[in-house]
Design a protein around this motif. Structure first.
Motif, mmCIF file in Angstrom:
data_model
loop_
_atom_site.group_PDB
_atom_site.id
_atom_site.type_symbol
_atom_site.label_atom_id
_atom_site.label_comp_id
_atom_site.label_asym_id
_atom_site.label_seq_id
_atom_site.Cartn_x
_atom_site.Cartn_y
_atom_site.Cartn_z
ATOM 1 N N LEU A 265 0.777 -1.252 0.000
ATOM 2 C CA LEU A 265 0.000 0.000 0.000
ATOM 3 C C LEU A 265 0.807 1.300 0.000
ATOM 4 O O LEU A 265 0.287 2.348 0.355
ATOM 5 N N GLU A 266 2.081 1.229 -0.413
ATOM 6 C CA GLU A 266 2.904 2.436 -0.414
ATOM 7 C C GLU A 266 2.269 3.567 -1.225
ATOM 8 O O GLU A 266 2.473 4.736 -0.930
ATOM 9 N N PHE A 267 1.492 3.205 -2.264
ATOM 10 C CA PHE A 267 0.902 4.233 -3.131
ATOM 11 C C PHE A 267 -0.613 4.360 -2.954
ATOM 12 O O PHE A 267 -1.304 4.837 -3.851
ATOM 13 N N ILE A 268 -1.122 3.955 -1.817
ATOM 14 C CA ILE A 268 -2.574 4.058 -1.576
ATOM 15 C C ILE A 268 -3.005 5.540 -1.597
ATOM 16 O O ILE A 268 -2.258 6.412 -1.161
ATOM 17 N N ASP A 269 -4.200 5.798 -2.142
ATOM 18 C CA ASP A 269 -4.717 7.182 -2.125
ATOM 19 C C ASP A 269 -5.879 7.268 -1.116
ATOM 20 O O ASP A 269 -6.269 6.268 -0.508
ATOM 21 N N ASP A 270 -6.428 8.485 -0.950
ATOM 22 C CA ASP A 270 -7.487 8.694 0.040
ATOM 23 C C ASP A 270 -8.722 7.839 -0.239
ATOM 24 O O ASP A 270 -9.342 7.313 0.691
ATOM 25 N N ALA A 271 -9.056 7.700 -1.514
ATOM 26 C CA ALA A 271 -10.230 6.894 -1.867
ATOM 27 C C ALA A 271 -10.002 5.438 -1.450
ATOM 28 O O ALA A 271 -10.919 4.766 -0.945
ATOM 29 N N GLY A 272 -8.778 4.961 -1.635
ATOM 30 C CA GLY A 272 -8.435 3.595 -1.240
ATOM 31 C C GLY A 272 -8.553 3.408 0.266
ATOM 32 O O GLY A 272 -9.066 2.387 0.748
ATOM 33 N N ILE A 273 -8.069 4.393 1.017
ATOM 34 C CA ILE A 273 -8.149 4.329 2.485
ATOM 35 C C ILE A 273 -9.617 4.248 2.917
ATOM 36 O O ILE A 273 -9.988 3.385 3.727
ATOM 37 N N GLU A 274 -10.442 5.114 2.352
ATOM 38 C CA GLU A 274 -11.862 5.142 2.728
ATOM 39 C C GLU A 274 -12.555 3.826 2.361
ATOM 40 O O GLU A 274 -13.345 3.292 3.137
#
Ligand SMILES: [Zn+2]
Length: 406
Positions: A265-274
């Motif tokens: 998940l080094e490149f996870i974005d906010d949408a991914g987190i949510e």
């Protein structure tokens, strides 16, 4: 029944509460037997019935739950130390692969290795991990990448479950990369996984989870979807290697397929987190891999502050993380992933147990849980991580039995 007395700092790491809430008790005792923990708390509150029990003196040191390494590629043959030097000298992945190195070299050696050879080597690694305080290990296949050798690897894990004390959880990672012989026939390889490997794994109950490496160099989101669909039908819950080298939509896919965890998940974005938060997917950080590959580490602070639980693992493998030193990965989670020592301790115990579905049985020092714990020569988690030494673990207990003493 036994009791550990004179515990200077007891980190209970309860299942409930925030990531940093390790529920510490100073001047504590622990009462347990081979089935479970009966009491974990302040010395003054030990029930009268337990007070006369035979006791083990912790010497005023710290007691923590046994460590749970929730992501390893334990069974492989050979090493790739020669590549280590080449990478330092700036050779690209492609150059190394052309010279016969990279994952293909581990694949070749693992296919050539016998069941007995892989078993002996894996058992040796586990024996070393015990000394560091590790009591539970997740193990992936993924260096066989054909029916016969994937099954061979998973049977090694099945045998390890029977012959050594640690709890082993196994994961089929037939979708690690497309093996060289299928390079021009990707669809055929996926068909092999879906029609032959996964059903056989389920039939022999050789794995609990089904993992896919979702990355440009490995499998697309659409290919992963097909594999997870079949895995889920067969009772193998999804786990993912996701968003390691680019944002490839891995986190969103993890949420969509109901994965138990998404790792890297080094490149996870906010949408991914949510999306992961809403679906209850655990994030797993692998800082040793970031360190060895000199890649951007995960900013775990951002995940934790968004309310997404973060677990920690070594990602032990011969390429990107050739070390099974779990406490080292814990220290790196502090320095590279920006997690506090308390957050890291919970990431290494109860949250890591959640990432492999064992949190109701182990991972915290609470009444009714398995008596997996270790005695650490440190005053508290801050001191342990800050004054980092080769090994501060003095004693490891698994299911109430002493399995290592320094
Ligand atoms: Zn991995």
């Amino acid at each position: 029944m036994k009791r550990v007395s004179n515990i200077g700092y007891l980190a209970r790491c309860p299942a409930n509460g925030a990531q940093e809430d390790i529920a510490p008790v100073l001047d504590a005792e622990l009462v347990f037997d081979e089935r479970e923990i009966h009491f974990a708390g302040s010395r003054g509150e030990v029930p009268t019935a337990f007070r006369g029990l035979e006791s083990i003196d912790a010497g005023g040191k710290m007691v923590i739950p046994g460590l749970v390494d929730c992501h390893t590629h334990l069974a492989f043959a050979g090493w790739r130390a020669d590549e280590f030097k080449l990478k330092i000298l700036g050779r690209s992945y492609l150059e190394i692969a052309k010279a016969g190195g990279g994952i293909a070299s581990t694949l070749k050696k693992t296919r050539e290795a016998t069941f007995e050879e892989l078993l002996a080597r894996s058992e040796g690694f586990l024996a070393e991990m015990i000394k560091l305080g590790v009591t539970t290990v997740e193990c992936k296949s993924g260096y066989g990448l054909n029916l016969e050798d994937e099954l061979k690897t998973l049977r090694v894990y099945a045998e390890l479950k029977k012959r050594q004390p640690l709890t082993i959880v196994s994961t089929v990672l037939g979708a690690h990369i497309v093996p060289p012989e299928y390079k021009e026939r990707r669809a055929e390889y996926i068909k092999l996984l879906v029609d032959d490997l996964l059903p056989q794994v389920a039939k022999e109950r050789l794995a609990d989870f089904c993992d896919v490496f979702v990355e440009e160099s490995a499998f697309s989101v659409e290919e992963a979807r097909q594999i997870f669909k079949r895995g889920t039908e067969l009772g193998l819950r999804p786990k993912l290697h996701a968003d390691q080298l680019s944002n490839g939509g891995g986190a969103a896919l993890a949420a969509e397929v109901g994965a138990i965890s998404a790792d890297h998940l080094e490149f996870i974005d906010d949408a991914g987190i949510e999306a992961m938060k809403a679906a209850g997917v655990i994030a797993v950080t692998l800082p040793l891999a970031s360190l060895f590959t000199w890649q951007k580490p995960l900013n775990a602070r951002r995940l934790i502050e968004s309310g997404l639980p973060v677990a920690l693992a070594t990602d032990f493998n011969p390429g990107s993380s050739p070390s099974f030193h779990y406490p080292l990965s814990m220290m790196l989670a502090c320095t590279l992933n920006r997690m506090t020592p308390a957050e890291v301790l919970k990431a290494s115990t109860i949250i890591s147990a959640r990432a492999i579905g064992l949190d109701s049985k182990l991972g915290s020092l609470e009444k009714g849980k398995a008596a997996d714990f270790c005695i650490i020569d440190a005053k508290d988690p801050d001191t342990w991580m800050y004054n980092f030494r080769g090994n501060a673990c003095e004693r490891t207990f698994k299911n109430g039995v002493l399995i290592y003493e320094a």
